[in-house]
Design an enzyme around this catalytic site. Sequence first.
Site, PDB file in Angstrom:
ATOM      1  N   SER A   1      -6.155   2.877  -2.541  1.00  0.00           N
ATOM      2  CA  SER A   1      -5.918   4.277  -1.757  1.00  0.00           C
ATOM      3  C   SER A   1      -4.515   4.254  -0.753  1.00  0.00           C
ATOM      4  O   SER A   1      -4.460   2.953  -0.570  1.00  0.00           O
ATOM      5  CB  SER A   1      -6.919   4.829  -0.996  1.00  0.00           C
ATOM      6  OG  SER A   1      -6.536   5.750  -0.142  1.00  0.00           O
TER       7      SER A   1
ATOM      8  N   TYR B   1     -12.838   3.939   6.393  1.00  0.00           N
ATOM      9  CA  TYR B   1     -12.206   4.015   4.897  1.00  0.00           C
ATOM     10  C   TYR B   1     -10.973   3.192   4.911  1.00  0.00           C
ATOM     11  O   TYR B   1     -10.808   2.523   3.963  1.00  0.00           O
ATOM     12  CB  TYR B   1     -11.800   5.481   4.805  1.00  0.00           C
ATOM     13  CG  TYR B   1     -11.396   5.520   3.190  1.00  0.00           C
ATOM     14  CD1 TYR B   1     -12.373   5.180   2.312  1.00  0.00           C
ATOM     15  CD2 TYR B   1     -10.479   6.394   2.914  1.00  0.00           C
ATOM     16  CE1 TYR B   1     -11.862   5.330   0.832  1.00  0.00           C
ATOM     17  CE2 TYR B   1      -9.806   6.452   1.702  1.00  0.00           C
ATOM     18  CZ  TYR B   1     -10.771   6.076   0.734  1.00  0.00           C
ATOM     19  OH  TYR B   1     -10.409   6.160  -0.526  1.00  0.00           O
TER      20      TYR B   1
END
Length: 252
Positions: free
Chosen positions: A136, A149
């Site tokens: 990501s 995250y």
Amino acid sequence: MSGDDRRVAVVTGASSGIGAATARRLAAEGYRVVCAARRAERVEALAAEVGGLAVPCDVTHDADVARLAEAAGPVVHVLVNNAGGALGLEPVAAADVDLWQRMYDTNVLGTLRVTKALLPALVAADGEGIVVNVGSIAGLLAYEGGGGYTVAKHGVHVMTETLRLELVEQPVRVTEVAPGMVHTEEFSLTRFDGDRERADRVYEGVPGPLVAEDVADAIAWMATRPAHVNVDLLVIKPRAQAAPHKVHRLPS
């Protein structure tokens, strides 16, 4: 492979979103896709659709991963480590340690378990083996509220780089795709613990966020480059997103 001479691709987190789209895309490229995810009914339906094999698998469980490796067989050409996800948006000072642990276990240790288990089969693929880790832009940049995250996806990014260094003499390519904003049916809904209103606000007013098929197309492109070509890192974002915190939104 029971008489099936198609190349083999394994996709984790294949029950929805990027994983399901990737399974469909690789099947269209001629791969026999091993679809792995926790939700058995979903991966069974997907495998039936694409002519692949369903393996119910929680990547945080050693026994499940061992069963996945056995089902995939002695030769695997493509491994897409997609299982992962985000939970919560609390600042670090208010972090929920249990959520951080779950994100690390799935994104980082899950990717580690599956890669370790399937690496011999990837090496056995006569130079065609490739690992595609789904990272990501959160693994490259920090943003407020990203917390656990961003930590987990930074871990995936560094693990990918380390593995590439360690396998440089092996006939396996090690790659990462790092998507930005992708509008899937579950990512933000999971992050906000089922709060549909908060999940929908993530994409509100954004002209043309990515969809799962965009990322699947990028993964298939990476996997189908000639065997001597390694796409170390492919960052893919919608045009409306310059950075995690910089997104163009149309007025309501």
